[in-house]
Design a protein around this motif. Structure first.
Motif, PDB file in Angstrom:
ATOM      1  N   HIS A 162      18.431   4.796  -1.913  1.00 29.13           N
ATOM      2  CA  HIS A 162      17.480   5.042  -2.862  1.00 29.13           C
ATOM      3  C   HIS A 162      17.151   3.897  -3.698  1.00 29.13           C
ATOM      4  N   SER A 163      18.159   3.268  -4.191  1.00 32.50           N
ATOM      5  CA  SER A 163      18.092   2.012  -5.041  1.00 32.50           C
ATOM      6  C   SER A 163      17.016   1.072  -4.266  1.00 32.50           C
ATOM      7  N   LYS A 164      17.435   0.805  -2.942  1.00 32.97           N
ATOM      8  CA  LYS A 164      16.626  -0.416  -2.181  1.00 32.97           C
ATOM      9  C   LYS A 164      15.176   0.362  -2.206  1.00 32.97           C
ATOM     10  N   LEU A 165      15.217   1.435  -1.760  1.00 35.33           N
ATOM     11  CA  LEU A 165      13.753   2.024  -1.838  1.00 35.33           C
ATOM     12  C   LEU A 165      12.692   1.838  -3.209  1.00 35.33           C
ATOM     13  N   GLY A 166      13.451   2.402  -4.246  1.00 30.62           N
ATOM     14  CA  GLY A 166      12.685   1.885  -5.645  1.00 30.62           C
ATOM     15  C   GLY A 166      12.426   0.475  -5.740  1.00 30.62           C
ATOM     16  N   GLN A 167      13.325  -0.391  -5.391  1.00 28.50           N
ATOM     17  CA  GLN A 167      13.075  -1.830  -5.449  1.00 28.50           C
ATOM     18  C   GLN A 167      11.732  -2.293  -4.405  1.00 28.50           C
ATOM     19  N   ARG A 168      11.800  -1.496  -3.301  1.00 29.85           N
ATOM     20  CA  ARG A 168      10.671  -1.882  -2.505  1.00 29.85           C
ATOM     21  C   ARG A 168       9.369  -1.186  -2.879  1.00 29.85           C
ATOM     22  N   LEU A 169       9.322  -0.280  -3.476  1.00 28.14           N
ATOM     23  CA  LEU A 169       8.278   0.266  -4.283  1.00 28.14           C
ATOM     24  C   LEU A 169       7.648  -0.624  -5.174  1.00 28.14           C
ATOM     25  N   LEU A 170       8.588  -1.408  -6.088  1.00 27.44           N
ATOM     26  CA  LEU A 170       8.185  -2.057  -6.979  1.00 27.44           C
ATOM     27  C   LEU A 170       7.574  -3.459  -6.494  1.00 27.44           C
ATOM     28  N   LYS A 171       8.046  -3.755  -5.355  1.00 23.29           N
ATOM     29  CA  LYS A 171       7.618  -4.946  -4.797  1.00 23.29           C
ATOM     30  C   LYS A 171       6.110  -4.626  -4.364  1.00 23.29           C
ATOM     31  N   LEU A 172       5.942  -3.467  -3.749  1.00 21.89           N
ATOM     32  CA  LEU A 172       4.687  -3.042  -3.176  1.00 21.89           C
ATOM     33  C   LEU A 172       3.640  -3.145  -4.395  1.00 21.89           C
ATOM     34  N   VAL A 173       4.209  -2.590  -5.328  1.00 19.77           N
ATOM     35  CA  VAL A 173       3.173  -2.826  -6.603  1.00 19.77           C
ATOM     36  C   VAL A 173       2.662  -4.361  -6.843  1.00 19.77           C
ATOM     37  N   ALA A 174       3.828  -5.119  -6.722  1.00 15.79           N
ATOM     38  CA  ALA A 174       3.529  -6.515  -7.062  1.00 15.79           C
ATOM     39  C   ALA A 174       2.555  -7.068  -6.054  1.00 15.79           C
ATOM     40  N   SER A 175       2.645  -6.623  -4.817  1.00  8.29           N
ATOM     41  CA  SER A 175       1.894  -7.065  -3.693  1.00  8.29           C
ATOM     42  C   SER A 175       0.592  -6.680  -3.899  1.00  8.29           C
ATOM     43  N   HIS A 176       0.299  -5.577  -4.441  1.00  7.22           N
ATOM     44  CA  HIS A 176      -0.988  -4.919  -4.875  1.00  7.22           C
ATOM     45  C   HIS A 176      -1.787  -6.070  -6.007  1.00  7.22           C
ATOM     46  N   VAL A 285       3.490   6.675   2.727  1.00  6.93           N
ATOM     47  CA  VAL A 285       3.361   5.661   1.716  1.00  6.93           C
ATOM     48  C   VAL A 285       1.890   5.124   1.871  1.00  6.93           C
ATOM     49  N   LEU A 286       1.192   5.146   0.776  1.00  2.96           N
ATOM     50  CA  LEU A 286      -0.260   4.813   1.009  1.00  2.96           C
ATOM     51  C   LEU A 286      -0.307   3.588  -0.250  1.00  2.96           C
ATOM     52  N   ALA A 287      -0.713   2.356   0.387  1.00  6.08           N
ATOM     53  CA  ALA A 287      -1.181   1.394  -0.384  1.00  6.08           C
ATOM     54  C   ALA A 287      -2.426   0.788  -0.454  1.00  6.08           C
ATOM     55  N   GLU A 288      -2.993   0.576  -1.596  1.00  5.69           N
ATOM     56  CA  GLU A 288      -4.446   0.353  -1.777  1.00  5.69           C
ATOM     57  C   GLU A 288      -4.747  -1.096  -1.638  1.00  5.69           C
ATOM     58  N   ARG A 289      -5.428  -1.607  -0.349  1.00  8.24           N
ATOM     59  CA  ARG A 289      -5.840  -2.659  -0.239  1.00  8.24           C
ATOM     60  C   ARG A 289      -7.227  -2.928   0.176  1.00  8.24           C
ATOM     61  N   GLY A 290      -8.033  -2.411  -0.770  1.00  8.09           N
ATOM     62  CA  GLY A 290      -9.563  -2.276  -0.497  1.00  8.09           C
ATOM     63  C   GLY A 290      -9.858  -1.081   0.276  1.00  8.09           C
ATOM     64  N   GLN A 291      -8.914  -0.689   1.140  1.00  7.14           N
ATOM     65  CA  GLN A 291      -8.724   0.734   1.890  1.00  7.14           C
ATOM     66  C   GLN A 291      -7.300   1.116   1.617  1.00  7.14           C
ATOM     67  N   TRP A 292      -7.155   2.197   1.956  1.00  6.38           N
ATOM     68  CA  TRP A 292      -5.820   2.652   1.756  1.00  6.38           C
ATOM     69  C   TRP A 292      -4.962   2.745   3.172  1.00  6.38           C
ATOM     70  N   LEU A 293      -3.952   1.835   3.059  1.00  9.75           N
ATOM     71  CA  LEU A 293      -3.180   1.355   4.391  1.00  9.75           C
ATOM     72  C   LEU A 293      -1.920   2.761   4.203  1.00  9.75           C
ATOM     73  N   ASP A 294      -1.673   3.401   5.382  1.00 12.21           N
ATOM     74  CA  ASP A 294      -0.590   4.412   5.430  1.00 12.21           C
ATOM     75  C   ASP A 294       0.604   4.175   6.394  1.00 12.21           C
ATOM     76  N   ARG A 295       1.556   4.399   5.755  1.00  8.31           N
ATOM     77  CA  ARG A 295       2.726   4.038   6.696  1.00  8.31           C
ATOM     78  C   ARG A 295       3.644   5.334   6.359  1.00  8.31           C
ATOM     79  N   THR A 296       4.075   6.023   7.384  1.00  7.73           N
ATOM     80  CA  THR A 296       5.001   7.105   7.517  1.00  7.73           C
ATOM     81  C   THR A 296       6.499   6.648   7.180  1.00  7.73           C
TER      82      THR A 296
END
Length: 322
Positions: A162-176, A285-296
């Motif tokens: 869970h800690s790693k996943l939380g960190q990963r979500l934060l990095k996804l935000v930074a990549s946005h 997990v949906l990430a907005e990159r002009g369009q929504w990228l979807d990963r299960t």
């Protein structure tokens, strides 16, 4: 006085402080030039705290890990839905360098936790279906299909996962933020090239020519846009963009839950239509990159016994030759 201090401490809001290494990592992902901004770490603290709270709440909504193993392929609904054979489960686990490294560094551990990441979708097709004593052909069906399965965020415990996943979500935000900064840089390069071409035409155009006024206006307009774009790529402006991304993380990184009732063939069925059907819970997990990228993603427990030892060179050579 002691009583007053105790009451003050009790009702005083807790101020969360992000680790400086995390702030550095987020700035590096978005754009390293952010570090040139004045007091960038202090200014990121509040936005980071908001994003950490959001990521913690998001991870808490994930379902409990399921066993992803070759032995559970035929009995665990998620594993069966994601893989066509038990061998493909073992291959995915064994081909994960992260899993290989983790088990090598933890020789006494017989299992680990991770997330299975894949691309999934429901595809429409026509198949057979039994209705009472009759069989109907060409019945419209939805079939669950997966591809690009891989493991990520291997950890020794659920809390660590869970800690790693939380960190990963934060990095996804930074990549946005990084995606938007790169879009600005690309637009700046485009404006620069277009401005240079117009300036060349403008320089060789005499003031008496009919198009001189139009070229002058175009040069001024492009210059204004170029300067605005250049200002938006200054460290202070990029820091502000990263702050906004962290503060409003839920607007561009979303976690959604999907529940499906599938039979052994991966076909979506109603709850009472198939005795062998089972419900699976998936997180998207949906990430907005002009369009929504979807990963299960599916939190999983993996076993050391599914790590296939690498074959020696002579065996590989025989396979190549024969």
């Amino acid at each position: 006085m002691k009583l007053w201090n105790s009451l003050t401490a009790l009702f005083k809001p807790t101020v969360f402080s992000c680790d400086p290494s995390l702030l550095n990592a987020l700035a590096d992902i978005a754009n390293p030039r952010i570090k040139l901004a004045s007091r960038y770490q202090a200014r990121l603290q509040n936005a980071c705290a908001i994003a950490v709270s959001w990521s913690g709440r998001s991870v808490a909504l994930l379902p409990a890990p399921v066993e992803l193993s070759s032995s559970s392929w035929n009995t665990e609904p998620h594993t069966h839905a994601a893989f066509g054979t038990s061998e493909s489960v073992q291959e995915t686990i064994s081909h994960s360098e992260e899993a290989q490294t983790w088990f090598a560094q933890n020789p006494l551990a017989d299992h680990a936790y991770a997330v299975l990441v894949m691309q999934s979708q429901l595809q429409q097709r026509y198949g057979m279906e039994v209705f009472g004593d009759s069989v109907r052909q060409d019945v419209a069906q939805q079939v669950f299909v997966c591809r690009a399965q891989q493991l990520s965020q291997v950890a020794g415990s659920i809390d660590e996962l869970h800690s790693k996943l939380g960190q990963r979500l934060l990095k996804l935000v930074a990549s946005h933020a990084a995606w938007h900064i790169e879009a600005r840089e690309q637009f700046k390069r485009q404006l620069e090239a277009e401005l240079e071409q117009v300036r060349i035409s403008w320089r060789y155009c005499k003031p008496t020519e009919a198009r001189y006024a139009a070229l002058t206006q175009q040069v001024n307009q492009l210059s204004t846009e170029f300067n605005a774009c250049r200002s938006a790529l200054e460290p202070e402006a990029m820091l502000a963009l990263l702050e906004t991304s962290l503060t409003d993380a839920n607007s561009h990184i979303k976690l959604e839950t999907q529940r499906l009732n599938l039979n052994k063939m991966g076909v979506v069925v109603s709850n009472d239509a198939d005795a062998d059907a089972a419900e699976i819970t998936l997180s998207h997990v949906l990430a907005e990159r002009g369009q929504w990228l979807d990963r299960t993603i599916v939190p999983v427990k993996i076993l050391r016994t599914d790590i296939i030892p690498p074959k020696d060179f002579s065996q590989r050579l025989d396979e190549v030759l024969f």
